[in-house]
Design an enzyme around this catalytic site. Structure first.
Site, PDB file in Angstrom:
ATOM      1  N   CYS A  12      40.124  65.348 -44.891  1.00 37.51           N
ATOM      2  CA  CYS A  12      38.809  65.846 -45.309  1.00 37.51           C
ATOM      3  C   CYS A  12      38.027  66.416 -44.120  1.00 37.51           C
ATOM      4  O   CYS A  12      37.998  65.828 -43.041  1.00 37.51           O
ATOM      5  CB  CYS A  12      38.015  64.721 -45.959  1.00 37.51           C
ATOM      6  SG  CYS A  12      36.360  65.208 -46.472  1.00 37.51           S
TER       7      CYS A  12
ATOM      8  N   CYS B 133      31.644  60.495 -41.986  1.00 35.41           N
ATOM      9  CA  CYS B 133      31.470  59.310 -42.858  1.00 35.41           C
ATOM     10  C   CYS B 133      32.542  58.237 -42.638  1.00 35.41           C
ATOM     11  O   CYS B 133      32.329  57.083 -42.993  1.00 35.41           O
ATOM     12  CB  CYS B 133      31.458  59.725 -44.327  1.00 35.41           C
ATOM     13  SG  CYS B 133      33.085  60.100 -45.012  1.00 35.41           S
TER      14      CYS B 133
ATOM     15  N   CYS C  50      30.428  39.836 -43.719  1.00 34.89           N
ATOM     16  CA  CYS C  50      29.527  40.899 -44.190  1.00 34.89           C
ATOM     17  C   CYS C  50      28.841  40.393 -45.453  1.00 34.89           C
ATOM     18  O   CYS C  50      29.434  39.602 -46.197  1.00 34.89           O
ATOM     19  CB  CYS C  50      30.341  42.160 -44.490  1.00 34.89           C
ATOM     20  SG  CYS C  50      29.462  43.461 -45.381  1.00 34.89           S
ATOM     21  N   ASP C  51      27.610  40.834 -45.718  1.00 36.92           N
ATOM     22  CA  ASP C  51      26.917  40.306 -46.896  1.00 36.92           C
ATOM     23  C   ASP C  51      27.527  40.812 -48.199  1.00 36.92           C
ATOM     24  O   ASP C  51      27.313  40.225 -49.255  1.00 36.92           O
ATOM     25  CB  ASP C  51      25.415  40.605 -46.849  1.00 36.92           C
ATOM     26  CG  ASP C  51      25.077  42.078 -46.811  1.00 36.92           C
ATOM     27  OD1 ASP C  51      25.796  42.829 -46.149  1.00 36.92           O
ATOM     28  OD2 ASP C  51      24.077  42.473 -47.436  1.00 36.92           O
TER      29      ASP C  51
ATOM     30  N   CYS D 161      32.895  59.258 -52.591  1.00 37.00           N
ATOM     31  CA  CYS D 161      33.575  60.329 -51.858  1.00 37.00           C
ATOM     32  C   CYS D 161      33.098  61.713 -52.332  1.00 37.00           C
ATOM     33  O   CYS D 161      32.701  62.554 -51.526  1.00 37.00           O
ATOM     34  CB  CYS D 161      35.086  60.189 -52.042  1.00 37.00           C
ATOM     35  SG  CYS D 161      36.046  61.459 -51.198  1.00 37.00           S
TER      36      CYS D 161
ATOM     37  N   CYS E  32      16.699  33.479 -55.922  1.00 38.68           N
ATOM     38  CA  CYS E  32      15.732  34.565 -56.052  1.00 38.68           C
ATOM     39  C   CYS E  32      14.780  34.250 -57.204  1.00 38.68           C
ATOM     40  O   CYS E  32      15.145  33.564 -58.155  1.00 38.68           O
ATOM     41  CB  CYS E  32      16.443  35.900 -56.300  1.00 38.68           C
ATOM     42  SG  CYS E  32      15.338  37.337 -56.186  1.00 38.68           S
TER      43      CYS E  32
END
Length: 397
Positions: free
Chosen positions: A326, A332, A282-283, A353, A20
């Site tokens: 929950c 979510c 996953c990144d 959360c 970067c």
């Protein structure tokens, strides 16, 4: 019993790896250079680019999206992305290809903007807000503020008619200014905004979150304020601004799957391809444990459907008991997996959360009303569409 094979709908590409031209304090990806010590400069070769796009076009359905991210993807130069589009045309077989491009905006000029507009790239521009907010953590390599250049880039892209979203990281500092940030983006002409809460492990003390991380209560307050500003901007019952999190949550209220993977029951629906063709789950988990293979010897579709990727995706579903109890769990599903591990004090719960509980408590009534309105409109549209069919066939009934 085998689970359904996942389609190749999208990939996330890191063509410059962790490289970067900025040195933002909260960046989690710069340190990934440790994975590739053989070189200080990381760039995707034309052969890897061609093989990646060839595979994606052959293995996907009628449409596919490619997200170009970094590090900073503009470091590859405009000619690299012209080649990418050329390969998409060569191997595309008439498919619809959506190119997303996340950038810090430093190297963007009119030529880039015209290219983005011509080929309908969707740009995510990292802009944290007005000068005092953006320059708090978003530094150049020599520790100078980057706000003015990025604001100029925002104006250029919008003036050139490029589809562009603002990507705003919410930190311990920016969380104090929801109204200022929201109104600033509106004043520039942004109609699509994304707010990304930051939590990273403290490099000096791995038992806690880094100082720049936003606390759950403050982010909850931030979301509630942005929600109120968003609702206040409705005209004739229709939003004039798109906030990605609200759009995604709304999907869950009308019985649709959210577009954001953070709100899915399981994740692992895409893969990340590094500059040399290495593929990761996953990144947020580009690390040896979650390396799936390399496209120069493996098929992307097979890696997406590998046992390791399936194992990764299922981690999200393993939530602590408080999640299951929950009221908001179905909206979510415990949040993003990485938000459960960046602050060890959270003990398996999402760092955010409390934030989401605050938000849902605040917005639930209005979300329910909006969902009912949407369902009524869908029903009306359906009746209009089917009326012609009924009128044409009623004599035979």
């Amino acid at each position: 019993m085998h689970s359904r094979r996942k389609p190749l709908d999208s990939i996330l590409v890191k063509p410059s790896g962790p490289d970067c031209n900025m040195g933002c304090d909260y960046c989690f990806y710069l340190e990934k250079e440790k994975l590739y010590p053989e070189s200080r400069i990381h760039r995707m070769s034309e052969s890897v680019l061609e093989e990646m796009i060839r595979q994606v076009m052959l293995q996907s359905g009628e449409s596919v999206s490619i997200g170009w991210q970094g590090g900073e993807p503009t470091l590859l130069g405009l000619d690299f992305f012209k080649k990418a589009v050329q390969f998409e045309k060569i191997y595309g077989q008439g498919k619809t290809v959506g190119n997303g491009f996340q950038t810090n905006g430093i190297l963007i000029n009119k030529e880039w903007a015209k290219f983005f507009n011509e080929y309908s790239f969707l740009i995510g521009l990292s802009l944290d807000g007005p000068e005092h907010i953006h320059n708090k953590y978003r530094w150049s390599k020599d520790k100078k503020g980057t706000w003015q250049k990025v604001e100029n880039t925002a104006k250029l892209l919008l003036d050139e008619g490029v589809a562009v979203n603002s990507l705003t990281c919410i930190t311990d500092y920016s969380v104090r200014f929801p109204e200022e940030i929201y109104n600033y983006h509106k004043s520039l002409g942004f109609e699509f905004m994304q707010f990304i809460p930051i939590v990273e492990t403290d490099k000096m003390d791995s038992s806690q979150a880094a100082p720049f991380s936003v606390t759950p209560d403050k982010f909850g307050e931030f979301l509630c304020k942005i929600w109120d500003l968003w609702i206040a901007d409705f005209k004739n019952g229709i939003p004039t601004t798109s906030v990605r999190h609200f759009d995604s949550v709304f999907h869950t209220y009308v019985g649709l799957q959210a577009p954001e993977c953070t709100l899915h029951k399981e994740c692992g629906v895409y893969v990340v391809i590094e500059h040399n063709g290495d593929v990761y789950s996953c990144d947020f988990f580009v690390e040896p444990k979650w390396k799936l293979g390399n496209i120069m010897k493996d098929k992307i579709i097979n890696l997406l459907n590998s046992k390791k990727q399936d194992q990764f995706g299922k981690i999200k579903a393993h939530v602590p008991p408080p999640c299951r109890r929950c009221n908001w769990f179905r909206h979510c599903f415990g949040g993003c997996t990485k938000d459960r591990v960046r602050d060890p004090r959270d003990k398996g719960l999402s760092h955010f959360c409390q934030s989401y509980q605050m938000f849902f408590t605040h917005a639930d009534t209005e979300l329910r009303r909006l969902a009912e309105d949407w369902k009524k409109k869908q029903l009306e549209e359906y009746k209009k569409e089917t009326k012609g069919i009924y009128d044409a066939t009623k004599d035979f009934i």
